[in-house]
Design an enzyme around this catalytic site. Sequence first.
Site, PDB file in Angstrom:
ATOM      1  N   THR A 108       1.992  -2.422   8.782  1.00 58.60           N
ATOM      2  CA  THR A 108       2.334  -3.466   9.760  1.00 58.60           C
ATOM      3  C   THR A 108       2.511  -4.843   9.128  1.00 58.60           C
ATOM      4  O   THR A 108       3.009  -5.761   9.790  1.00 58.60           O
ATOM      5  CB  THR A 108       1.194  -3.609  10.787  1.00 58.60           C
ATOM      6  N   GLY A 135      -2.820  -5.915   7.671  1.00 56.48           N
ATOM      7  CA  GLY A 135      -3.984  -5.762   6.798  1.00 56.48           C
ATOM      8  C   GLY A 135      -3.805  -6.481   5.469  1.00 56.48           C
ATOM      9  O   GLY A 135      -4.693  -7.205   5.001  1.00 56.48           O
ATOM     10  N   CYS A 138       2.644  -3.688   3.953  1.00 55.50           N
ATOM     11  CA  CYS A 138       1.841  -2.508   4.303  1.00 55.50           C
ATOM     12  C   CYS A 138       2.473  -1.908   5.553  1.00 55.50           C
ATOM     13  O   CYS A 138       3.643  -2.197   5.843  1.00 55.50           O
ATOM     14  CB  CYS A 138       0.350  -2.843   4.451  1.00 55.50           C
ATOM     15  N   HIS A 192       7.385 -25.103   8.452  1.00 52.53           N
ATOM     16  CA  HIS A 192       6.289 -25.745   9.181  1.00 52.53           C
ATOM     17  C   HIS A 192       4.903 -25.407   8.635  1.00 52.53           C
ATOM     18  O   HIS A 192       3.996 -26.238   8.719  1.00 52.53           O
ATOM     19  CB  HIS A 192       6.341 -25.348  10.665  1.00 52.53           C
ATOM     20  N   HIS A 228       3.911 -31.791   9.750  1.00 57.56           N
ATOM     21  CA  HIS A 228       3.455 -30.438   9.421  1.00 57.56           C
ATOM     22  C   HIS A 228       2.449 -30.456   8.273  1.00 57.56           C
ATOM     23  O   HIS A 228       1.590 -29.583   8.189  1.00 57.56           O
ATOM     24  CB  HIS A 228       4.653 -29.555   9.077  1.00 57.56           C
ATOM     25  N   ASP A 253       0.857  -1.185   0.000  1.00 57.59           N
ATOM     26  CA  ASP A 253       0.000   0.000   0.000  1.00 57.59           C
ATOM     27  C   ASP A 253       0.899   1.244   0.000  1.00 57.59           C
ATOM     28  O   ASP A 253       2.116   1.139  -0.249  1.00 57.59           O
ATOM     29  CB  ASP A 253      -1.015  -0.042   1.163  1.00 57.59           C
TER      30      ASP A 253
HETATM   31  C1  RB5 Z   1      -2.323   2.420   6.670  1.00 54.40           C
HETATM   32  O1  RB5 Z   1      -2.386   3.551   7.458  1.00 54.40           O
HETATM   33  C2  RB5 Z   1      -2.198   1.183   7.541  1.00 54.40           C
HETATM   34  O2  RB5 Z   1      -3.401   0.969   8.216  1.00 54.40           O
HETATM   35  C3  RB5 Z   1      -1.819  -0.034   6.723  1.00 54.40           C
HETATM   36  O3  RB5 Z   1      -0.633   0.214   6.046  1.00 54.40           O
HETATM   37  C4  RB5 Z   1      -1.600  -1.316   7.467  1.00 54.40           C
HETATM   38  O4  RB5 Z   1      -0.698  -1.146   8.506  1.00 54.40           O
HETATM   39  C5  RB5 Z   1      -2.806  -2.035   7.877  1.00 54.40           C
HETATM   40  O5  RB5 Z   1      -2.773  -3.147   8.406  1.00 54.40           O
END
Ligand code: RB5
Length: 155
Positions: free
Chosen positions: A67, A70, A65, A98, A133, A8
Amino acid sequence: MKLAIGNDHTGVAMKNEIMAWLKEKGIEVVNVGTDSTERFDYAVSGYRIARLVADGEVDGGIAICGTGIGISLAANKVRGIRACVCSEPYSARLSKMHNNSNIIAFGARVVGVEMAKMIVEEWLSASFEGGRHARRVAQIMEIEETQHLKAAEQE
Ligand code: RB5
């Protein structure tokens, strides 16, 4: 080897660095993410990567993304996808050995680019071990296919 990569708006710079590094290694990369820092919904890229992996168009996928959460959640909604968010190389390696992960995900706001390369390196060099596994991965697939798991519903 051919990989899909997607992201993203938070992952553009990291995606570009990872893509350049993979190409130097002779790995073909299909970019299905955004190249703009304008807001871009992670589910779109997650789905695109997952579609290519599930259809056998590529050998695996890399999802980025903020984190990694998402985009991996979205990818995991496609049948046959096992996208694993990893912030360090040990989990990345084990996700293949695994869990037979077919997409590796990480957060551009969580790990630096050198850590991301180590994560990808470990993931690419690992192989699924099968054996016990394989039974567990088959159980995950059974839940996906049937919304039930016989082993959990016996007794
Ligand atoms: C975008 O702000 C953020 O929500 C996205 O990049 C991600 O971390 C979502 O899981």
